[in-house]
Design an enzyme around this catalytic site. Structure first.
Site, PDB file in Angstrom:
ATOM      1  N   ASP A   1      31.718  35.882  35.994  1.00 15.15           N
ATOM      2  CA  ASP A   1      32.862  36.664  35.519  1.00 15.15           C
ATOM      3  C   ASP A   1      33.145  36.163  34.109  1.00 15.15           C
ATOM      4  O   ASP A   1      33.629  35.048  33.931  1.00 15.15           O
ATOM      5  CB  ASP A   1      34.046  36.411  36.470  1.00 15.15           C
ATOM      6  CG  ASP A   1      35.323  37.135  36.039  1.00 15.15           C
ATOM      7  OD1 ASP A   1      35.369  37.652  34.899  1.00 15.15           O
ATOM      8  OD2 ASP A   1      36.264  37.172  36.844  1.00 15.15           O
TER       9      ASP A   1
ATOM     10  N   HIS B   1      41.641  41.733  36.734  1.00 17.57           N
ATOM     11  CA  HIS B   1      40.398  41.310  37.403  1.00 17.57           C
ATOM     12  C   HIS B   1      39.661  42.499  38.024  1.00 17.57           C
ATOM     13  O   HIS B   1      38.820  42.319  38.896  1.00 17.57           O
ATOM     14  CB  HIS B   1      40.721  40.307  38.517  1.00 17.57           C
ATOM     15  CG  HIS B   1      41.192  38.972  38.031  1.00 17.57           C
ATOM     16  ND1 HIS B   1      40.329  38.031  37.496  1.00 17.57           N
ATOM     17  CD2 HIS B   1      42.420  38.405  38.006  1.00 17.57           C
ATOM     18  CE1 HIS B   1      41.019  36.938  37.182  1.00 17.57           C
ATOM     19  NE2 HIS B   1      42.289  37.143  37.470  1.00 17.57           N
TER      20      HIS B   1
ATOM     21  N   TYR C   1      40.694  39.914  30.433  1.00 16.85           N
ATOM     22  CA  TYR C   1      41.388  38.930  31.247  1.00 16.85           C
ATOM     23  C   TYR C   1      40.447  37.841  31.784  1.00 16.85           C
ATOM     24  O   TYR C   1      39.383  38.128  32.322  1.00 16.85           O
ATOM     25  CB  TYR C   1      42.153  39.570  32.418  1.00 16.85           C
ATOM     26  CG  TYR C   1      43.175  38.573  32.870  1.00 16.85           C
ATOM     27  CD1 TYR C   1      44.271  38.285  32.055  1.00 16.85           C
ATOM     28  CD2 TYR C   1      42.993  37.830  34.019  1.00 16.85           C
ATOM     29  CE1 TYR C   1      45.171  37.300  32.395  1.00 16.85           C
ATOM     30  CE2 TYR C   1      43.885  36.839  34.367  1.00 16.85           C
ATOM     31  CZ  TYR C   1      44.971  36.579  33.540  1.00 16.85           C
ATOM     32  OH  TYR C   1      45.842  35.587  33.872  1.00 16.85           O
TER      33      TYR C   1
ATOM     34  N   GLN D   1      35.857  32.971  32.352  1.00 21.60           N
ATOM     35  CA  GLN D   1      36.417  32.371  33.579  1.00 21.60           C
ATOM     36  C   GLN D   1      35.443  31.459  34.327  1.00 21.60           C
ATOM     37  O   GLN D   1      35.819  30.399  34.808  1.00 21.60           O
ATOM     38  CB  GLN D   1      36.867  33.516  34.497  1.00 21.60           C
ATOM     39  CG  GLN D   1      37.392  33.091  35.844  1.00 21.60           C
ATOM     40  CD  GLN D   1      37.828  34.298  36.677  1.00 21.60           C
ATOM     41  OE1 GLN D   1      38.777  34.981  36.337  1.00 21.60           O
ATOM     42  NE2 GLN D   1      37.124  34.574  37.758  1.00 21.60           N
TER      43      GLN D   1
ATOM     44  N   TYR E   1      41.741  25.803  40.545  1.00 18.86           N
ATOM     45  CA  TYR E   1      41.475  27.216  40.773  1.00 18.86           C
ATOM     46  C   TYR E   1      40.730  27.857  39.591  1.00 18.86           C
ATOM     47  O   TYR E   1      41.168  27.769  38.465  1.00 18.86           O
ATOM     48  CB  TYR E   1      42.771  28.004  40.993  1.00 18.86           C
ATOM     49  CG  TYR E   1      42.476  29.469  41.178  1.00 18.86           C
ATOM     50  CD1 TYR E   1      41.968  29.927  42.390  1.00 18.86           C
ATOM     51  CD2 TYR E   1      42.620  30.374  40.139  1.00 18.86           C
ATOM     52  CE1 TYR E   1      41.640  31.240  42.566  1.00 18.86           C
ATOM     53  CE2 TYR E   1      42.296  31.699  40.310  1.00 18.86           C
ATOM     54  CZ  TYR E   1      41.810  32.129  41.526  1.00 18.86           C
ATOM     55  OH  TYR E   1      41.473  33.439  41.692  1.00 18.86           O
TER      56      TYR E   1
ATOM     57  N   LYS F   1      37.045  33.154  42.626  1.00 17.20           N
ATOM     58  CA  LYS F   1      36.702  33.125  44.044  1.00 17.20           C
ATOM     59  C   LYS F   1      35.210  33.340  44.244  1.00 17.20           C
ATOM     60  O   LYS F   1      34.802  33.984  45.184  1.00 17.20           O
ATOM     61  CB  LYS F   1      37.562  34.162  44.761  1.00 17.20           C
ATOM     62  CG  LYS F   1      37.697  34.000  46.255  1.00 17.20           C
ATOM     63  CD  LYS F   1      38.316  32.704  46.662  1.00 17.20           C
ATOM     64  CE  LYS F   1      38.090  32.450  48.145  1.00 17.20           C
ATOM     65  NZ  LYS F   1      38.527  31.152  48.588  1.00 17.20           N
TER      66      LYS F   1
ATOM     67  N   TYR G   1      45.722  28.764  44.927  1.00 16.87           N
ATOM     68  CA  TYR G   1      46.947  28.645  44.149  1.00 16.87           C
ATOM     69  C   TYR G   1      47.931  27.986  45.096  1.00 16.87           C
ATOM     70  O   TYR G   1      48.001  28.400  46.251  1.00 16.87           O
ATOM     71  CB  TYR G   1      47.553  30.023  43.881  1.00 16.87           C
ATOM     72  CG  TYR G   1      47.152  30.717  42.634  1.00 16.87           C
ATOM     73  CD1 TYR G   1      48.029  30.798  41.559  1.00 16.87           C
ATOM     74  CD2 TYR G   1      45.919  31.342  42.548  1.00 16.87           C
ATOM     75  CE1 TYR G   1      47.687  31.492  40.420  1.00 16.87           C
ATOM     76  CE2 TYR G   1      45.569  32.034  41.409  1.00 16.87           C
ATOM     77  CZ  TYR G   1      46.454  32.096  40.350  1.00 16.87           C
ATOM     78  OH  TYR G   1      46.120  32.790  39.230  1.00 16.87           O
TER      79      TYR G   1
HETATM   80  P1  13P Z   1      38.126  37.128  40.481  1.00 20.91           P
HETATM   81  O1  13P Z   1      37.633  35.888  41.216  1.00 20.91           O
HETATM   82  O2  13P Z   1      37.324  38.325  40.820  1.00 20.91           O
HETATM   83  O3  13P Z   1      38.201  36.854  39.009  1.00 20.91           O
HETATM   84  O4  13P Z   1      39.600  37.433  41.003  1.00 20.91           O
HETATM   85  C1  13P Z   1      40.565  36.468  40.838  1.00 20.91           C
HETATM   86  C2  13P Z   1      41.921  36.844  41.325  1.00 20.91           C
HETATM   87  O5  13P Z   1      42.807  36.025  41.258  1.00 20.91           O
HETATM   88  C3  13P Z   1      42.210  38.165  41.860  1.00 20.91           C
HETATM   89  O6  13P Z   1      43.565  38.287  42.203  1.00 20.91           O
HETATM   90 MG    MG Z   2      38.188  37.651  37.209  1.00 21.04          MG
HETATM   91 MG    MG Z   3      35.297  38.662  40.470  1.00 16.17          MG
END
Ligand code: 13P
Ligand code: MG
Ligand code: MG
Ligand code: 13P
Length: 376
Positions: free
Chosen positions: A26, A33, A105, A109, A242, A245, A361
């Protein structure tokens, strides 16, 4: 039928090897996101086209699943190749630069390391790779997920390769009747081990049923041929905080002694619950969609999976075919939306929200600290 399976299943020893590498990150979401910006996909395509021209790659396909940029590549350099991982890292770096310019955004990441050090594993991006000797016909499916953890593949992989109610081939195809070997990754201890099905099916299930602890890393035939390979990184364990994901990828080979394409896709007709979704802190149904519908917006979800099918031919990728672009998955999507409603109705309560130990989180330490004085 027996004859045909035999003819196609053995890989010819003299045939050259080809490596399939799926590397993803990402590098920035558009908007929030929910999706990827077309300029970043274009940039990645231009860079990989150049690598193909320079004979670093045989072939490639660039796509996105939600906010994740997916590089599907074939080459002759084997798994863990410095050249291939370095190329992907470069694409992610340039993608990040572009994302920063547009203030997308979470730009960069998944770029947890400051500089490339030979292999992208442990640096943030997800990787699934396999080196194969091409069979007479080599159909594969690349699965890509968004808003879910790498354990998301445990359930469907078990169904594909070990559940006869899903895969009739385990019963009626002589070349599949012996079962398969599962390589399991203990993510908390960072150790790998093998389990064999059907003999050790119950041992396997007690582990992989806990997808936050044990992840299927690869699957082999009893003769030792690779059949499936997944990305098993868990970003928050890498970074200690964090950072998204994971949003894993998976490569599965099919047919001729392996599950048929339909047996590989069948588990996704049930939108099983996975961890991820909003802020990486919720359970939600994994919804199979076409690539163009993989833009998770509702509560940043529900979690998505897409499937690209290819025929690998002399190291080239004939495809992609968007395998979930099929009305026979409409019901799974409808069911996923129903389950999403049901789960969402729990709001901040478990089991929609993840248990405290799995949430990515949390305000808990601060809240407890504030309350300490009041505690009697
Ligand atoms: P991603 O892992 O796809 O960037 O999503 C993160 C997130 O916090 C979605 O609410
Ligand atoms: Mg993301
Ligand atoms: Mg993602
Ligand atoms: P193969 O044994 O050739 O893979 O055929 C199985 C099949 O395609 C049934 O759907």
């Amino acid at each position: 039928m027996k004859e045909m399976s035999k003819k196609n299943s053995g890989s010819e020893k003299s045939a050259p090897k080809v490596t399939i590498s799926v590397i993803k990150a990402d590098v920035g979401g558009y908007v929030g996101h929910s999706s990827s910006h077309p300029d970043i996909l274009k940039k990645a395509e231009t860079m990989l086209a150049k690598a193909k021209q320079n004979k670093i790659l045989n072939d490639f396909c660039v796509t996105s699943c939600g906010d994740d940029l997916e590089l599907i590549m074939t080459h002759k350099k084997g798994c863990d190749s410095r050249d291939i991982h370095g190329l992907a890292w470069k694409v992610f770096e340039e993608g990040t630069a572009l994302a920063k310019k547009m203030k997308l955004y979470g730009a960069g990441q998944d770029m947890l390391a400051d500089a490339f050090s030979g292999n992208v594993k442990g640096m943030g991006p997800g990787v699934a790779e396999m080196e194969i000797v091409e069979r007479k016909s080599e159909p594969i499916i690349v699965f890509m997920g968004d808003k879910c953890a790498p354990g998301a593949w445990n359930f469907p992989l078990f169904k594909m390769f070990a559940d006869p109610f899903n895969t009739i081939g385990l019963i009626i195809d002589p070349s599949m009747h012996d079962g398969f070997k599962f390589e399991i990754h203990d993510i908390k201890k960072d150790k790998n081990f093998m389990l064999s099905t059907p003999e050790e099916m119950y041992d396997l299930l007690v582990l992989i049923g806990s997808a936050e602890n044990y992840i299927i890393k690869a699957i082999y035939t009893k003769k030792g041929e690779i059949a499936a390979s997944s990305s098993t990184q868990k970003l928050y364990l890498i970074a200690g905080r964090y950072v998204g994901k994971d949003d894993p990828v998976l490569i599965v080979r099919g047919q001729s002694g392996l599950p048929a394409m339909g047996e590989i896709l069948e588990p996704f007709s049930f939108p099983h619950l996975v961890t991820g979704w909003m802020r990486g802190s919720h359970y939600g149904p994994l919804m199979p969609t076409s690539q163009k519908e993989a833009n998770p917006t509702r509560f940043d979800g529900p979690p998505r999976v897409i499937a690209f099918g290819f025929q690998v031919s002399n190291g080239m990728l004939v495809g992609p075919r968007d395998m979930f672009d099929d009305p026979s998955y409409d019901y799974a999507r409808k069911q996923a939306n129903k389950i999403a409603n049901f789960m969402r109705a729990h709001g901040p309560f478990e089991p929609h929200r993840l248990p405290l130990t799995e949430m990515e989180y949390t305000t808990l330490p601060e809240v407890l600290k504030k309350l300490q004085l009041r505690m009697k």
